[in-house]
Design an enzyme around this catalytic site. Sequence first.
Site, PDB file in Angstrom:
ATOM      1  N   GLU A  85     -15.026  -5.679  -8.762  1.00 24.49           N
ATOM      2  CA  GLU A  85     -14.284  -4.426  -8.942  1.00 24.49           C
ATOM      3  C   GLU A  85     -15.215  -3.330  -9.433  1.00 24.49           C
ATOM      4  O   GLU A  85     -15.957  -3.511 -10.404  1.00 24.49           O
ATOM      5  CB  GLU A  85     -13.111  -4.593  -9.909  1.00 24.49           C
ATOM      6  CG  GLU A  85     -12.323  -3.295 -10.070  1.00 24.49           C
ATOM      7  CD  GLU A  85     -10.941  -3.483 -10.678  1.00 24.49           C
ATOM      8  OE1 GLU A  85     -10.382  -2.485 -11.159  1.00 24.49           O
ATOM      9  OE2 GLU A  85     -10.420  -4.619 -10.669  1.00 24.49           O
ATOM     10  N   GLU A 112     -18.433  -1.132 -14.947  1.00 23.02           N
ATOM     11  CA  GLU A 112     -17.859   0.049 -15.602  1.00 23.02           C
ATOM     12  C   GLU A 112     -18.947   0.743 -16.423  1.00 23.02           C
ATOM     13  O   GLU A 112     -19.726   0.079 -17.100  1.00 23.02           O
ATOM     14  CB  GLU A 112     -16.687  -0.368 -16.510  1.00 23.02           C
ATOM     15  CG  GLU A 112     -16.037   0.748 -17.295  1.00 23.02           C
ATOM     16  CD  GLU A 112     -15.526   1.867 -16.400  1.00 23.02           C
ATOM     17  OE1 GLU A 112     -15.946   3.017 -16.630  1.00 23.02           O
ATOM     18  OE2 GLU A 112     -14.729   1.590 -15.473  1.00 23.02           O
ATOM     19  N   ASP A 144     -24.477   1.525 -13.641  1.00 25.09           N
ATOM     20  CA  ASP A 144     -24.128   2.304 -12.454  1.00 25.09           C
ATOM     21  C   ASP A 144     -23.786   1.366 -11.293  1.00 25.09           C
ATOM     22  O   ASP A 144     -24.585   0.496 -10.919  1.00 25.09           O
ATOM     23  CB  ASP A 144     -25.303   3.209 -12.089  1.00 25.09           C
ATOM     24  CG  ASP A 144     -25.082   3.941 -10.780  1.00 25.09           C
ATOM     25  OD1 ASP A 144     -24.240   4.847 -10.763  1.00 25.09           O
ATOM     26  OD2 ASP A 144     -25.741   3.599  -9.781  1.00 25.09           O
ATOM     27  N   ASP A 193     -12.045   8.662  -8.726  1.00 21.07           N
ATOM     28  CA  ASP A 193     -11.881  10.108  -8.865  1.00 21.07           C
ATOM     29  C   ASP A 193     -11.674  10.723  -7.482  1.00 21.07           C
ATOM     30  O   ASP A 193     -12.527  10.564  -6.604  1.00 21.07           O
ATOM     31  CB  ASP A 193     -13.124  10.701  -9.535  1.00 21.07           C
ATOM     32  CG  ASP A 193     -12.907  12.132 -10.005  1.00 21.07           C
ATOM     33  OD1 ASP A 193     -12.209  12.885  -9.291  1.00 21.07           O
ATOM     34  OD2 ASP A 193     -13.437  12.498 -11.069  1.00 21.07           O
ATOM     35  N   ASP A 210      -3.775   7.236  -5.995  1.00 22.13           N
ATOM     36  CA  ASP A 210      -2.496   7.915  -6.182  1.00 22.13           C
ATOM     37  C   ASP A 210      -2.572   9.360  -5.697  1.00 22.13           C
ATOM     38  O   ASP A 210      -1.718  10.177  -6.025  1.00 22.13           O
ATOM     39  CB  ASP A 210      -2.049   7.858  -7.649  1.00 22.13           C
ATOM     40  CG  ASP A 210      -3.081   8.430  -8.603  1.00 22.13           C
ATOM     41  OD1 ASP A 210      -4.171   8.831  -8.140  1.00 22.13           O
ATOM     42  OD2 ASP A 210      -2.799   8.477  -9.819  1.00 22.13           O
ATOM     43  N   PHE A 240       0.608   3.016 -15.937  1.00 19.34           N
ATOM     44  CA  PHE A 240       0.498   4.368 -15.382  1.00 19.34           C
ATOM     45  C   PHE A 240       1.178   4.445 -14.020  1.00 19.34           C
ATOM     46  O   PHE A 240       1.920   5.380 -13.728  1.00 19.34           O
ATOM     47  CB  PHE A 240      -0.978   4.736 -15.261  1.00 19.34           C
ATOM     48  CG  PHE A 240      -1.241   6.004 -14.506  1.00 19.34           C
ATOM     49  CD1 PHE A 240      -1.120   7.239 -15.123  1.00 19.34           C
ATOM     50  CD2 PHE A 240      -1.623   5.966 -13.171  1.00 19.34           C
ATOM     51  CE1 PHE A 240      -1.358   8.408 -14.423  1.00 19.34           C
ATOM     52  CE2 PHE A 240      -1.868   7.129 -12.463  1.00 19.34           C
ATOM     53  CZ  PHE A 240      -1.731   8.355 -13.095  1.00 19.34           C
TER      54      PHE A 240
END
Length: 238
Positions: free
Chosen positions: A68, A93, A120, A143, A179, A218
């Site tokens: 992931e 992450e 990274d 993002d 989303d 969320f």
Amino acid sequence: MSEVTTAEFNEEGKYLRKIRSFVLREGRLTKGQAQAIESQWPTMGLDYSPTPLVLSDVFGREADTVLEIGFGMGASLVQMAKDAPEQNFIGIEVHKPGVGSCLSDAAIAGVTNLRVYHHDAMEVLEHAIADGSLARVQLFFPDPWHKKRHHKRRIVQAEFAELIRRKLKIGGVFHMATDWEEYSEHMLEVMQAAPGYKNQSSDGTVVPRPDHRPLTKFEARGHRLGHGVWDLMFERIA
């Protein structure tokens, strides 16, 4: 505080150079996050090295491995690892409190099939992950860089799709979720044009949320407010 870089691509998706994506303010670690990093990193942490991992050595077994990119605070990743003990999981992450939170949750959940990078993602993928070694790559809620002049900063581009294809085994799946509907359309356009992939959607668009991706708080709140989430799954076929 440290600078985080991302790749810049031209309109055809060709890699141009690394550019600064944003300046990451690490934020204060909570006591629990700091303790989790100190206590759990020796067993669950992966220190970056530009040589490919031998996954059977890392996990002590042969098993399908899921990677992931950008796991945030890690709750969903830990849940997936707990729900699928027969699989190996690697999370990447750059946000240190997220790493600490993930390690804390993993320790509480008692998972042993999860490893974490604080590095990274592009460097890890390019240099530390062997070609043809992954069963699934996950990119959830990246993002969207919704302003048109920032679209070149979006991670899903032609060369990125090719990098992921190389890292997947034949039959492996690249699973994306967003989303932001316009970003889902961008993802679909990039992936439909990418060689060596087959869309797993029956109608050639998006797929329902698969059982393996947990519903986040969320996301559940968004559903109640009428907000959408779009999942895309593309299988490596060549």
